[in-house]
Write a protein that holds these residues in place. Structure first.
Motif, mmCIF file in Angstrom:
data_model
loop_
_atom_site.group_PDB
_atom_site.id
_atom_site.type_symbol
_atom_site.label_atom_id
_atom_site.label_comp_id
_atom_site.label_asym_id
_atom_site.label_seq_id
_atom_site.Cartn_x
_atom_site.Cartn_y
_atom_site.Cartn_z
ATOM 1 N N ALA A 109 21.297 9.432 -16.557
ATOM 2 C CA ALA A 109 21.426 10.487 -15.542
ATOM 3 C C ALA A 109 20.969 11.837 -16.088
ATOM 4 O O ALA A 109 20.391 12.655 -15.362
ATOM 5 N N TRP A 110 21.216 12.078 -17.351
ATOM 6 C CA TRP A 110 20.783 13.328 -17.974
ATOM 7 C C TRP A 110 19.268 13.386 -18.096
ATOM 8 O O TRP A 110 18.632 14.392 -17.775
ATOM 9 N N LEU A 111 18.664 12.289 -18.549
ATOM 10 C CA LEU A 111 17.214 12.277 -18.770
ATOM 11 C C LEU A 111 16.435 12.255 -17.461
ATOM 12 O O LEU A 111 15.378 12.886 -17.349
ATOM 13 N N LEU A 112 16.940 11.524 -16.453
ATOM 14 C CA LEU A 112 16.181 11.346 -15.218
ATOM 15 C C LEU A 112 16.475 12.419 -14.175
ATOM 16 O O LEU A 112 15.599 12.768 -13.384
ATOM 17 N N MET A 113 17.706 12.926 -14.153
ATOM 18 C CA MET A 113 18.102 13.850 -13.097
ATOM 19 C C MET A 113 18.587 15.195 -13.610
ATOM 20 O O MET A 113 18.947 16.063 -12.817
ATOM 21 N N GLY A 114 18.640 15.363 -14.940
ATOM 22 C CA GLY A 114 19.131 16.614 -15.483
ATOM 23 C C GLY A 114 20.615 16.814 -15.284
ATOM 24 O O GLY A 114 21.119 17.938 -15.331
ATOM 25 N N GLU A 115 21.349 15.715 -15.071
ATOM 26 C CA GLU A 115 22.796 15.780 -14.851
ATOM 27 C C GLU A 115 23.500 15.734 -16.205
ATOM 28 O O GLU A 115 23.842 14.671 -16.707
ATOM 29 N N ARG A 116 23.690 16.897 -16.806
ATOM 30 C CA ARG A 116 24.271 16.949 -18.140
ATOM 31 C C ARG A 116 25.734 16.525 -18.104
ATOM 32 O O ARG A 116 26.535 17.097 -17.373
ATOM 33 N N PRO A 117 26.105 15.485 -18.876
ATOM 34 C CA PRO A 117 27.493 15.014 -18.834
ATOM 35 C C PRO A 117 28.436 15.990 -19.498
ATOM 36 O O PRO A 117 28.103 16.632 -20.496
ATOM 37 N N LYS A 118 29.637 16.093 -18.957
ATOM 38 C CA LYS A 118 30.660 16.943 -19.546
ATOM 39 C C LYS A 118 31.279 16.244 -20.751
ATOM 40 O O LYS A 118 31.212 15.027 -20.896
ATOM 41 N N ALA A 119 31.900 17.039 -21.604
ATOM 42 C CA ALA A 119 32.482 16.493 -22.826
ATOM 43 C C ALA A 119 33.556 15.459 -22.520
ATOM 44 O O ALA A 119 33.661 14.423 -23.185
ATOM 45 N N MET A 280 41.299 11.571 -12.715
ATOM 46 C CA MET A 280 42.027 12.826 -12.598
ATOM 47 C C MET A 280 41.094 14.031 -12.639
ATOM 48 O O MET A 280 41.298 15.010 -11.924
ATOM 49 N N SER A 281 40.057 13.955 -13.476
ATOM 50 C CA SER A 281 39.086 15.054 -13.510
ATOM 51 C C SER A 281 38.348 15.171 -12.197
ATOM 52 O O SER A 281 38.048 16.269 -11.725
ATOM 53 N N SER A 282 38.046 14.032 -11.560
ATOM 54 C CA SER A 282 37.386 14.066 -10.257
ATOM 55 C C SER A 282 38.296 14.707 -9.214
ATOM 56 O O SER A 282 37.861 15.501 -8.387
ATOM 57 N N ARG A 283 39.584 14.364 -9.276
ATOM 58 C CA ARG A 283 40.519 14.937 -8.317
ATOM 59 C C ARG A 283 40.680 16.429 -8.528
ATOM 60 O O ARG A 283 40.765 17.205 -7.575
ATOM 61 N N THR A 284 40.700 16.857 -9.805
ATOM 62 C CA THR A 284 40.830 18.283 -10.097
ATOM 63 C C THR A 284 39.624 19.065 -9.608
ATOM 64 O O THR A 284 39.757 20.136 -9.010
ATOM 65 N N SER A 285 38.412 18.512 -9.837
ATOM 66 C CA SER A 285 37.208 19.211 -9.391
ATOM 67 C C SER A 285 37.146 19.285 -7.877
ATOM 68 O O SER A 285 36.718 20.285 -7.305
#
Length: 350
Positions: A109-119, A280-285
């Motif tokens: 996803a990072w290489l193809l779409m520039g979606e940098r993953p969070k830590a 939980m991170s998805s719910r928080t965002s």
């Protein structure tokens, strides 16, 4: 559909895949790998096909066709490689190497779409793979079967990213699912007829396994994932569906009498903890976006506005221009005023 609902549906799909792993193993007692893939995809495609009529007509542009073609090809390659890897690798090794798609997907996803993953997502993906390693009891070697499983994981990662991009752009999950299943069947069945043992008697002997794989593991599970990827990211989905390995171990214990070691139980706990952290991170965002609606607009492409909304500044500029044209604004000259076009400009209620 909210992101939390999409994540719950992905958990359900993972459960269907996990329990279906038992049938995926026993079906090889009656059919070769390609014939099994072709028949399960044919069953899944025929079940989903009637629902295509409920969706709006597909856009008649080349971009949609090429996007769907990439998704279809990657799906067919992924599912055939996954089934073939069981011929040269143990179920334990195959399950682990296929699960490496969890960490490959954020990278793709990072290489193809520039979606940098969070830590936090990177940590969850890495701990999930470690949990899968503990759950499988460790790998016992690396051969052709393991390489095939690793290639399958890479193709699944690319497929997940491409499918997510396709769903965000065009939606129509039933059309995408039916195209994937029927195309995979069209590729696998002729190969099974030529190189395998595809026959009516072999298919009837494998009937129970094919029903489980075609109805639940293909039509339902892959259909759910296809629809859910419109509402969540590919990287999050890859971590969540990795719980398939936990359900697979549970299904093996129930139906095959296999028992997990304490290390396996620890691995299952690590996987569930990683998935819980992602959920939980998805719910928080999601909650933060609801609290600050303006932040949702920042995720849109430059120049795009949400449906049903307009830029307040652009509306003010348009009204000032209309006022000047119609003579309602401050007069800067004595030139004849043009015909008022206010009704034409704002006929849509803007």
């Amino acid at each position: 559909m909210s992101k939390v609902t999409a994540n719950l549906l992905l958990l359900f799909a993972a459960a269907l895949w996990g329990f279906g792993n038992v049938a995926q193993k026993t079906v090889l007692d009656h059919l070769d790998a390609l014939s099994a893939v072709g028949l399960r995809c044919l069953i899944g495609g025929l079940l989903v096909l009637p629902f295509v009529l409920t969706e709006r007509r597909a856009p008649a542009d080349s971009a949609h066709s090429s996007s769907l073609a990439r998704v279809v090809v990657l799906f067919a390659i992924s599912i055939m490689l996954q089934q073939l890897c069981y011929l040269g690798a143990s179920v334990t090794n195959a399950s682990f190497f296929v699960s490496t798609a969890t960490v490959i997907t954020p990278l793709a996803a990072w290489l193809l779409m520039g979606e940098r993953p969070k830590a936090g997502l990177v940590t969850a993906a890495g701990s999930t793979v470690m949990g899968c390693l503990l759950l499988s009891g460790g790998i016992t070697g690396f051969g052709a079967g393991e390489l095939t499983a690793l290639l399958s994981a890479g193709c699944y990662a690319l497929w997940t990213v491409e499918l997510g991009r396709h769903m965000h752009a065009y939606a129509r999950p039933f059309t995408a699912a039916a195209a994937q299943f029927l195309a995979a069947a069209a590729i696998a069945l002729p190969l099974g007829a030529v190189q395998g043992n595809l026959s009516l008697s072999a298919a009837s002997e494998a009937g129970p396994e094919l029903v489980v794989l075609g109805v639940f593991s293909t039509a339902a599970a892959f259909g759910i994932q296809t629809a859910a990827l419109r509402f969540t990211s590919a990287s999050h989905a890859a971590v969540i569906v990795s719980v398939e390995s936990v359900f697979g171990a549970l299904g093996a214990a129930i139906f095959l009498g296999e028992r997990s070691s304490p290390a396996g139980a620890l691995g299952a706990a690590i996987i569930l903890g990683s998935i819980l952290s992602v959920a939980m991170s998805s719910r928080t965002s999601t909650a933060s976006l609801r609290a600050s609606p303006g932040r949702a607009d920042a995720a849109l492409p430059a120049g795009a506005w949400p449906v049903g909304r307009r830029s307040s500044s652009s509306m003010q500029v348009g009204r000032r221009q209309s006022a000047d044209l119609c003579g309602d604004g401050p007069r800067r000259s004595q030139r004849p005023r043009p015909r008022c076009m206010e009704n034409d400009l704002y006929r849509d209620g803007g």
